[in-house]
Design a protein around this motif. Structure first.
Motif, PDB file in Angstrom:
ATOM      1  N   ALA A  92       0.806  -1.220   0.000  1.00 38.17           N
ATOM      2  CA  ALA A  92       0.000   0.000   0.000  1.00 38.17           C
ATOM      3  C   ALA A  92       0.841   1.274   0.000  1.00 38.17           C
ATOM      4  O   ALA A  92       0.293   2.365   0.112  1.00 38.17           O
ATOM      5  CB  ALA A  92      -0.914  -0.012   1.224  1.00 38.17           C
ATOM      6  N   ASP A  93       2.142   1.138  -0.134  1.00 42.13           N
ATOM      7  CA  ASP A  93       3.033   2.292  -0.037  1.00 42.13           C
ATOM      8  C   ASP A  93       3.288   2.892  -1.423  1.00 42.13           C
ATOM      9  O   ASP A  93       3.864   2.237  -2.292  1.00 42.13           O
ATOM     10  CB  ASP A  93       4.356   1.875   0.604  1.00 42.13           C
ATOM     11  CG  ASP A  93       5.216   3.054   0.960  1.00 42.13           C
ATOM     12  OD1 ASP A  93       5.633   3.797   0.045  1.00 42.13           O
ATOM     13  OD2 ASP A  93       5.480   3.238   2.164  1.00 42.13           O
ATOM     14  N   PRO A  94       2.903   4.152  -1.649  1.00 43.94           N
ATOM     15  CA  PRO A  94       3.054   4.747  -2.978  1.00 43.94           C
ATOM     16  C   PRO A  94       4.503   4.973  -3.411  1.00 43.94           C
ATOM     17  O   PRO A  94       4.779   5.093  -4.601  1.00 43.94           O
ATOM     18  CB  PRO A  94       2.304   6.074  -2.858  1.00 43.94           C
ATOM     19  CG  PRO A  94       2.309   6.395  -1.402  1.00 43.94           C
ATOM     20  CD  PRO A  94       2.285   5.068  -0.690  1.00 43.94           C
ATOM     21  N   VAL A  95       5.430   5.026  -2.484  1.00 41.94           N
ATOM     22  CA  VAL A  95       6.845   5.204  -2.836  1.00 41.94           C
ATOM     23  C   VAL A  95       7.517   3.856  -3.104  1.00 41.94           C
ATOM     24  O   VAL A  95       8.266   3.706  -4.070  1.00 41.94           O
ATOM     25  CB  VAL A  95       7.597   5.976  -1.722  1.00 41.94           C
ATOM     26  CG1 VAL A  95       9.099   5.994  -1.968  1.00 41.94           C
ATOM     27  CG2 VAL A  95       7.054   7.390  -1.605  1.00 41.94           C
ATOM     28  N   LEU A  96       7.235   2.869  -2.269  1.00 46.77           N
ATOM     29  CA  LEU A  96       7.917   1.585  -2.393  1.00 46.77           C
ATOM     30  C   LEU A  96       7.278   0.623  -3.392  1.00 46.77           C
ATOM     31  O   LEU A  96       7.984  -0.135  -4.059  1.00 46.77           O
ATOM     32  CB  LEU A  96       7.992   0.892  -1.026  1.00 46.77           C
ATOM     33  CG  LEU A  96       8.800   1.618   0.040  1.00 46.77           C
ATOM     34  CD1 LEU A  96       8.796   0.828   1.328  1.00 46.77           C
ATOM     35  CD2 LEU A  96      10.221   1.885  -0.424  1.00 46.77           C
TER      36      LEU A  96
ATOM     37  N   PHE B  45      16.566   0.771  -9.224  1.00 48.09           N
ATOM     38  CA  PHE B  45      15.554   1.564  -8.529  1.00 48.09           C
ATOM     39  C   PHE B  45      16.203   2.728  -7.795  1.00 48.09           C
ATOM     40  O   PHE B  45      17.297   2.604  -7.261  1.00 48.09           O
ATOM     41  CB  PHE B  45      14.791   0.687  -7.533  1.00 48.09           C
ATOM     42  CG  PHE B  45      14.231  -0.545  -8.169  1.00 48.09           C
ATOM     43  CD1 PHE B  45      13.102  -0.475  -8.969  1.00 48.09           C
ATOM     44  CD2 PHE B  45      14.856  -1.768  -8.006  1.00 48.09           C
ATOM     45  CE1 PHE B  45      12.590  -1.609  -9.581  1.00 48.09           C
ATOM     46  CE2 PHE B  45      14.359  -2.912  -8.611  1.00 48.09           C
ATOM     47  CZ  PHE B  45      13.223  -2.831  -9.398  1.00 48.09           C
ATOM     48  N   GLU B  46      15.523   3.856  -7.758  1.00 49.80           N
ATOM     49  CA  GLU B  46      16.011   5.001  -7.002  1.00 49.80           C
ATOM     50  C   GLU B  46      15.650   4.799  -5.533  1.00 49.80           C
ATOM     51  O   GLU B  46      14.499   4.985  -5.145  1.00 49.80           O
ATOM     52  CB  GLU B  46      15.395   6.292  -7.533  1.00 49.80           C
ATOM     53  CG  GLU B  46      15.903   6.683  -8.889  1.00 49.80           C
ATOM     54  CD  GLU B  46      15.424   8.054  -9.324  1.00 49.80           C
ATOM     55  OE1 GLU B  46      14.796   8.780  -8.522  1.00 49.80           O
ATOM     56  OE2 GLU B  46      15.677   8.399 -10.485  1.00 49.80           O
ATOM     57  N   VAL B  47      16.644   4.402  -4.763  1.00 46.30           N
ATOM     58  CA  VAL B  47      16.434   4.194  -3.334  1.00 46.30           C
ATOM     59  C   VAL B  47      16.901   5.470  -2.630  1.00 46.30           C
ATOM     60  O   VAL B  47      18.094   5.708  -2.463  1.00 46.30           O
ATOM     61  CB  VAL B  47      17.187   2.953  -2.818  1.00 46.30           C
ATOM     62  CG1 VAL B  47      16.903   2.745  -1.339  1.00 46.30           C
ATOM     63  CG2 VAL B  47      16.807   1.710  -3.634  1.00 46.30           C
ATOM     64  N   THR B  48      15.946   6.295  -2.290  1.00 48.67           N
ATOM     65  CA  THR B  48      16.201   7.592  -1.664  1.00 48.67           C
ATOM     66  C   THR B  48      16.135   7.465  -0.143  1.00 48.67           C
ATOM     67  O   THR B  48      15.658   6.451   0.379  1.00 48.67           O
ATOM     68  CB  THR B  48      15.132   8.602  -2.110  1.00 48.67           C
ATOM     69  OG1 THR B  48      13.858   8.146  -1.624  1.00 48.67           O
ATOM     70  CG2 THR B  48      15.105   8.765  -3.619  1.00 48.67           C
ATOM     71  N   PRO B  49      16.568   8.483   0.579  1.00 51.32           N
ATOM     72  CA  PRO B  49      16.379   8.457   2.034  1.00 51.32           C
ATOM     73  C   PRO B  49      14.907   8.299   2.419  1.00 51.32           C
ATOM     74  O   PRO B  49      14.595   7.614   3.398  1.00 51.32           O
ATOM     75  CB  PRO B  49      16.958   9.798   2.484  1.00 51.32           C
ATOM     76  CG  PRO B  49      18.039  10.080   1.477  1.00 51.32           C
ATOM     77  CD  PRO B  49      17.437   9.602   0.166  1.00 51.32           C
ATOM     78  N   GLU B  50      13.994   8.893   1.643  1.00 53.36           N
ATOM     79  CA  GLU B  50      12.566   8.714   1.948  1.00 53.36           C
ATOM     80  C   GLU B  50      12.167   7.253   1.785  1.00 53.36           C
ATOM     81  O   GLU B  50      11.446   6.699   2.628  1.00 53.36           O
ATOM     82  CB  GLU B  50      11.687   9.586   1.046  1.00 53.36           C
ATOM     83  CG  GLU B  50      10.205   9.376   1.322  1.00 53.36           C
ATOM     84  CD  GLU B  50       9.280  10.072   0.346  1.00 53.36           C
ATOM     85  OE1 GLU B  50       8.070  10.100   0.642  1.00 53.36           O
ATOM     86  OE2 GLU B  50       9.742  10.585  -0.691  1.00 53.36           O
TER      87      GLU B  50
ATOM     88  N   GLN C 188      18.390  -1.444  10.023  1.00 58.73           N
ATOM     89  CA  GLN C 188      18.800  -0.052   9.834  1.00 58.73           C
ATOM     90  C   GLN C 188      20.066   0.037   8.995  1.00 58.73           C
ATOM     91  O   GLN C 188      20.170   0.875   8.098  1.00 58.73           O
ATOM     92  CB  GLN C 188      19.004   0.621  11.187  1.00 58.73           C
ATOM     93  CG  GLN C 188      17.708   0.834  11.939  1.00 58.73           C
ATOM     94  CD  GLN C 188      17.962   1.371  13.327  1.00 58.73           C
ATOM     95  OE1 GLN C 188      18.692   0.777  14.119  1.00 58.73           O
ATOM     96  NE2 GLN C 188      17.369   2.508  13.612  1.00 58.73           N
ATOM     97  N   HIS C 189      21.022  -0.814   9.286  1.00 58.52           N
ATOM     98  CA  HIS C 189      22.274  -0.822   8.524  1.00 58.52           C
ATOM     99  C   HIS C 189      22.003  -1.202   7.066  1.00 58.52           C
ATOM    100  O   HIS C 189      22.505  -0.558   6.145  1.00 58.52           O
ATOM    101  CB  HIS C 189      23.274  -1.793   9.158  1.00 58.52           C
ATOM    102  CG  HIS C 189      24.505  -1.986   8.340  1.00 58.52           C
ATOM    103  ND1 HIS C 189      25.510  -1.053   8.270  1.00 58.52           N
ATOM    104  CD2 HIS C 189      24.883  -3.005   7.525  1.00 58.52           C
ATOM    105  CE1 HIS C 189      26.456  -1.478   7.452  1.00 58.52           C
ATOM    106  NE2 HIS C 189      26.104  -2.670   6.985  1.00 58.52           N
TER     107      HIS C 189
ATOM    108  N   ASN D 235      20.848   4.777  -2.837  1.00 58.63           N
ATOM    109  CA  ASN D 235      21.703   5.016  -3.994  1.00 58.63           C
ATOM    110  C   ASN D 235      21.376   6.326  -4.718  1.00 58.63           C
ATOM    111  O   ASN D 235      21.955   6.633  -5.748  1.00 58.63           O
ATOM    112  CB  ASN D 235      21.620   3.842  -4.971  1.00 58.63           C
ATOM    113  CG  ASN D 235      20.220   3.639  -5.517  1.00 58.63           C
ATOM    114  OD1 ASN D 235      19.345   4.494  -5.444  1.00 58.63           O
ATOM    115  ND2 ASN D 235      19.990   2.448  -6.059  1.00 58.63           N
ATOM    116  N   THR D 236      20.428   7.075  -4.165  1.00 57.93           N
ATOM    117  CA  THR D 236      20.005   8.328  -4.776  1.00 57.93           C
ATOM    118  C   THR D 236      19.774   9.349  -3.677  1.00 57.93           C
ATOM    119  O   THR D 236      19.018   9.072  -2.741  1.00 57.93           O
ATOM    120  CB  THR D 236      18.694   8.132  -5.569  1.00 57.93           C
ATOM    121  OG1 THR D 236      18.880   7.071  -6.524  1.00 57.93           O
ATOM    122  CG2 THR D 236      18.269   9.387  -6.282  1.00 57.93           C
ATOM    123  N   PRO D 237      20.375  10.536  -3.756  1.00 56.30           N
ATOM    124  CA  PRO D 237      20.129  11.543  -2.719  1.00 56.30           C
ATOM    125  C   PRO D 237      18.673  11.993  -2.760  1.00 56.30           C
ATOM    126  O   PRO D 237      18.008  11.910  -3.786  1.00 56.30           O
ATOM    127  CB  PRO D 237      21.066  12.684  -3.066  1.00 56.30           C
ATOM    128  CG  PRO D 237      21.530  12.436  -4.450  1.00 56.30           C
ATOM    129  CD  PRO D 237      21.291  11.003  -4.790  1.00 56.30           C
ATOM    130  N   GLY D 238      18.200  12.422  -1.602  1.00 56.24           N
ATOM    131  CA  GLY D 238      16.811  12.868  -1.497  1.00 56.24           C
ATOM    132  C   GLY D 238      16.632  14.175  -2.145  1.00 56.24           C
ATOM    133  O   GLY D 238      15.761  14.670  -2.700  1.00 56.24           O
TER     134      GLY D 238
END
Length: 130
Positions: free
Chosen positions: A33-37, A83-88, A119-120, A127-130
Motif C-alpha cells: 500500500a506504499d506509494p513510494v515503495l 531503482f532510485e532508493v532515496t532516504p525517503e 537499519q544498517h 543510492n540516490t540523494p533525497g
C-alpha cells in the motif's frame, strides 16, 4: 561429563522460518500500500518477492541456504540498482520493517539485534540523494 551441543543460531533462537516469514509478511503488507515503495516491485503479485526476502533473511540469520542455492550471491546493491532508493524510500522501508518486528514475539535483545541489522541494510541500499 556431557559435551555441550552446538550453539543455537539466531535463526533458531527467534523461532526459525515461522518468525521470519511473519515479519516479512507484515512488511510486505505495508509495502503493498506504499506509494513510494510499491513501484519498486514490478511483479503484480508480491508473493515471489516476499518468499525471496524470507529466504534471504533465513540464510542471513543462520537458517537454510535456499536463497543462495536458488539465486546465487545476494548482491543486494546490484539487484536494487535499477531503482532510485532515496532516504525517503529507506525511511518508509524501515517503517514497514519496524511494523513486522513489532508484530513478532521477540525479546528486547532479539528485536534490537534484528532492528540494528535492518537499519544498517536500509542505509546501505540508498543510492540516490533525497
Amino acid at each position: 561429563m556431557t559435551t555441550p551441543g552446538p550453539e543455537a543460531s539466531y535463526y533458531d533462537e527467534i523461532g526459525g522460518r515461522a518468525t521470519i516469514a511473519a515479519i516479512v509478511h507484515v512488511f510486505y503488507a505495508g509495502v503493498a500500500a506504499d506509494p513510494v515503495l510499491r513501484p519498486m516491485y514490478p511483479e503484480a503479485d508480491l508473493g515471489p518477492a516476499e518468499e525471496r526476502f524470507t529466504q534471504f533473511l533465513e540464510q542471513y540469520w543462520g537458517g537454510p541456504t535456499t536463497y543462495s542455492e536458488q539465486r546465487g550471491h545476494p548482491r543486494l546493491r546490484m539487484r536494487h540498482a535499477p531503482f532510485e532508493v532515496t532516504p525517503e524510500a529507506r525511511d518508509r522501508w524501515l517503517g514497514h520493517f519496524r511494523a513486522g518486528l513489532d508484530a513478532a514475539d521477540l525479546t528486547a535483545e532479539q528485536d534490537e539485534r534484528f532492528w540494528t541489522y535492518a537499519q544498517h541494510a536500509a542505509q546501505f541500499m540508498v543510492n540516490t540523494p533525497g
